[in-house]
Design a protein around this motif. Sequence first.
Motif, mmCIF file in Angstrom:
data_model
loop_
_atom_site.group_PDB
_atom_site.id
_atom_site.type_symbol
_atom_site.label_atom_id
_atom_site.label_comp_id
_atom_site.label_asym_id
_atom_site.label_seq_id
_atom_site.Cartn_x
_atom_site.Cartn_y
_atom_site.Cartn_z
ATOM 1 N N ARG A 124 -2.700 30.533 -3.253
ATOM 2 C CA ARG A 124 -3.547 29.496 -3.830
ATOM 3 C C ARG A 124 -2.894 28.130 -3.662
ATOM 4 N N TYR A 125 -3.696 27.170 -3.216
ATOM 5 C CA TYR A 125 -3.193 25.815 -2.940
ATOM 6 C C TYR A 125 -4.088 24.800 -3.626
ATOM 7 N N GLN A 126 -3.516 24.035 -4.550
ATOM 8 C CA GLN A 126 -4.263 23.029 -5.311
ATOM 9 C C GLN A 126 -3.814 21.631 -4.898
ATOM 10 N N ILE A 127 -4.769 20.817 -4.462
ATOM 11 C CA ILE A 127 -4.488 19.438 -4.054
ATOM 12 C C ILE A 127 -4.941 18.502 -5.176
ATOM 13 N N GLY A 128 -4.061 17.637 -5.620
ATOM 14 C CA GLY A 128 -4.359 16.739 -6.726
ATOM 15 C C GLY A 128 -4.907 15.396 -6.274
ATOM 16 N N LYS A 129 -5.254 14.577 -7.236
ATOM 17 C CA LYS A 129 -5.777 13.239 -6.948
ATOM 18 C C LYS A 129 -4.653 12.319 -6.485
ATOM 19 N N PRO A 130 -4.953 11.415 -5.565
ATOM 20 C CA PRO A 130 -3.925 10.496 -5.058
ATOM 21 C C PRO A 130 -3.391 9.580 -6.160
ATOM 22 N N ILE A 131 -2.115 9.270 -6.058
ATOM 23 C CA ILE A 131 -1.491 8.285 -6.940
ATOM 24 C C ILE A 131 -1.387 6.989 -6.143
ATOM 25 N N PRO A 132 -2.170 5.957 -6.482
ATOM 26 C CA PRO A 132 -2.152 4.721 -5.700
ATOM 27 C C PRO A 132 -0.882 3.915 -5.943
ATOM 28 N N PRO A 133 -0.497 3.065 -4.991
ATOM 29 C CA PRO A 133 0.705 2.240 -5.160
ATOM 30 C C PRO A 133 0.676 1.387 -6.424
ATOM 31 N N SER A 134 -0.526 1.025 -6.880
ATOM 32 C CA SER A 134 -0.636 0.204 -8.092
ATOM 33 C C SER A 134 -0.106 0.926 -9.326
ATOM 34 N N GLU A 135 0.000 2.267 -9.250
ATOM 35 C CA GLU A 135 0.501 3.052 -10.376
ATOM 36 C C GLU A 135 1.964 3.447 -10.211
ATOM 37 N N PHE A 136 2.602 2.999 -9.122
ATOM 38 C CA PHE A 136 4.015 3.293 -8.919
ATOM 39 C C PHE A 136 4.853 2.509 -9.931
ATOM 40 N N PRO A 137 5.992 3.043 -10.355
ATOM 41 C CA PRO A 137 6.920 2.275 -11.201
ATOM 42 C C PRO A 137 7.366 1.012 -10.470
ATOM 43 N N THR A 138 7.625 -0.029 -11.207
ATOM 44 C CA THR A 138 8.072 -1.289 -10.611
ATOM 45 C C THR A 138 9.563 -1.483 -10.833
ATOM 46 N N GLY A 139 10.109 -2.517 -10.213
ATOM 47 C CA GLY A 139 11.529 -2.805 -10.343
ATOM 48 C C GLY A 139 12.263 -2.553 -9.051
ATOM 49 N N PRO A 140 13.597 -2.525 -9.098
ATOM 50 C CA PRO A 140 14.402 -2.270 -7.895
ATOM 51 C C PRO A 140 13.994 -0.954 -7.237
ATOM 52 N N GLU A 141 14.022 -0.936 -5.902
ATOM 53 C CA GLU A 141 13.523 0.225 -5.154
ATOM 54 C C GLU A 141 14.188 1.530 -5.579
#
Length: 273
Positions: free
Chosen positions: A230-247
């Motif tokens: 069984r393989y479940q594909i989730g919803k994309p996480i857009p860059p706008s929801e990425f943590p911010t700050g130093p890489e």
Amino acid sequence: MEPNPNPADILESLFVIPREVPKTILRNLLELIYDVKVAGSENIPESGGALIISNHTDYLDIPVQGAFADRKIVYLGKYELFHPQEEIMAIINHKNSPFHYPPLSLTKPVIEILLNSLGSVVKKNLINWGSMPIIRNAAKESEMDKRAAMEYYEKLENYMVDLMKEGELLSIYPEGSRSETGELQSFRAMAAKLAIRAGVPIIPSGIVGATNMSKPKAFLTGDAFKTKIRYQIGKPIPPSEFPTGPEKKAAKELTEILENKVRELMKQAESIL
């Protein structure tokens, strides 16, 4: 004015098989042997650069992911897969090889041409189907010194970032190696780092049931046949929801988020009928 095409390239291009052919064959073969179900395929965007990640339990993870996705997924494969002729040529060119002496020595040039042509066809087909060659464990498995290996991996990261910026869908398994037990291992931060650099969404996914099901033992015992994968594909996480700050800090935080997402999707995958 474009340069004249190489006759050899034209000939080799005739043997390039469209991606849909091996994809259809592979999907039918998987469904014939196993009980495969995939959910969430609609979460893969139809176009645009993105990174799809998953837990890694078996060699089957890659064909299940690739064969059941409508869109081409780019995978990074070890260099040797793209140059199968080199191992054979190494045997032929060995100092104790009978090909150094007549009459076999007379056939060596022809064999070399044929093998190189075959290797080129294999490479072109693999790239056409979505694979890209890399040197894994460069410092250990090649003649590179540590500095050269570091430079290679830096170029490799830039290459993967560029692929996604150019609109490709790249697949990475953040665990870095297969889990022999099927349990989720700790994620490495490279996947998160690449997505942050490329500014592309991350598509988390989880697979269950495939652990050790490609091994000969699974076929000899009959365990492989119609086992549930069984393989479940989730919803994309857009860059706008990425943590911010130093890489580095952002990549670490994002890695923790991705690991939890994949763990949740593995649980969802178990409930797929």
